[in-house]
Design an enzyme around this catalytic site. Sequence first.
Site, PDB file in Angstrom:
ATOM      1  N   ALA A  43       0.855  -1.180   0.000  1.00  0.00           N
ATOM      2  CA  ALA A  43       0.000   0.000   0.000  1.00  0.00           C
ATOM      3  C   ALA A  43       0.897   1.238   0.000  1.00  0.00           C
ATOM      4  O   ALA A  43       2.079   1.172   0.335  1.00  0.00           O
ATOM      5  CB  ALA A  43      -0.923  -0.008   1.213  1.00  0.00           C
TER       6      ALA A  43
ATOM      7  N   GLY B 181       0.107  -5.069   0.842  1.00  0.00           N
ATOM      8  CA  GLY B 181      -1.069  -5.008  -0.008  1.00  0.00           C
ATOM      9  C   GLY B 181      -0.886  -5.702  -1.337  1.00  0.00           C
ATOM     10  O   GLY B 181      -1.857  -6.156  -1.952  1.00  0.00           O
TER      11      GLY B 181
ATOM     12  N   GLU C 178      -1.582  -9.311  -0.640  1.00  0.00           N
ATOM     13  CA  GLU C 178      -3.022  -9.407  -0.419  1.00  0.00           C
ATOM     14  C   GLU C 178      -3.786  -9.361  -1.739  1.00  0.00           C
ATOM     15  O   GLU C 178      -4.749 -10.104  -1.945  1.00  0.00           O
ATOM     16  CB  GLU C 178      -3.468  -8.275   0.512  1.00  0.00           C
ATOM     17  CG  GLU C 178      -2.966  -8.483   1.943  1.00  0.00           C
ATOM     18  CD  GLU C 178      -3.137  -7.265   2.820  1.00  0.00           C
ATOM     19  OE1 GLU C 178      -3.634  -7.428   3.952  1.00  0.00           O
ATOM     20  OE2 GLU C 178      -2.758  -6.151   2.392  1.00  0.00           O
TER      21      GLU C 178
ATOM     22  N   GLU D 184       3.956  -5.635   7.346  1.00  0.00           N
ATOM     23  CA  GLU D 184       3.303  -4.535   8.057  1.00  0.00           C
ATOM     24  C   GLU D 184       3.828  -4.349   9.480  1.00  0.00           C
ATOM     25  O   GLU D 184       3.849  -3.227   9.992  1.00  0.00           O
ATOM     26  CB  GLU D 184       1.785  -4.773   8.103  1.00  0.00           C
ATOM     27  CG  GLU D 184       1.079  -4.590   6.776  1.00  0.00           C
ATOM     28  CD  GLU D 184       1.069  -5.840   5.914  1.00  0.00           C
ATOM     29  OE1 GLU D 184       0.423  -5.826   4.863  1.00  0.00           O
ATOM     30  OE2 GLU D 184       1.728  -6.837   6.306  1.00  0.00           O
TER      31      GLU D 184
END
Length: 260
Positions: free
Chosen positions: A66, A111, A114, A134
């Site tokens: 992200a 992300g 994911e 993360e």
Amino acid sequence: MTAPLLQIDTAHGVRTIRINRPDKLNALNAATLDALDAAFADADADAAVRAVVLTGAGPKAFVAGADIAEMNGLTPVQGRDFSLRGTRMMRRVEKLSKPVIAMVNGFALGGGLELAMCCHLRIAADTAKVGQPEINLGLIPGFGGSQRLLRLCGRAATLELCLTGAPITAERALQLGIVNRVVPAAELEAETMKLAAQLASAAPLALRGMLDCVNIGGECGIEEGLEYESAQFGLMFATEDMREGTSAFLEKRKPAFAGK
């Protein structure tokens, strides 16, 4: 002129969606999440699309994560909303009526992993690395990482990846069941498109039925899952594709499926 966030093209029933932020290693910001959501909605609605390939632009990354610069200033409510934004988009991909292949051409971290995991199949270059880092940012996965990892590779591997934050090689990801195949980087696109072409030539309604069975059956008890599969199996007998497929088998010829 600003470059488009996504590069999209369609050939022979296969739609390729390429995230186009190579200078940011294709990091997922809010605008990119929204663009992906719209692109997958369009692919789902387009009858000419039989399969989808998702990848990242540039030689380094599928999606490196992200967008940290965007996340840095978020309030708690904004952080939750950003998480929900990504989760909704990835759930759309997961529930798509057509098979989606993640072509993991480089880093798939946070992300990015994911996003790859919400796709139905994942083919990785042997140079790719994946992980959920993360913890190193004082965060936890926010787009479903803990839940999809748990379902793909079990509790022990999920805890290892999420608690340590250390990336793993494509080969290790294959061993854990996170990716389906690992191929030499130079052969990644050819191998992915070969698989996509195979899926695009298959019976679309049967593909959709199988995706539904796995998505729904995987989240309920065995009895309910078996009942659902039997119902979907019966529905196939109402399709022209089923008649074409069985007739082609008996006549020893290649079937021509029309998605009807």
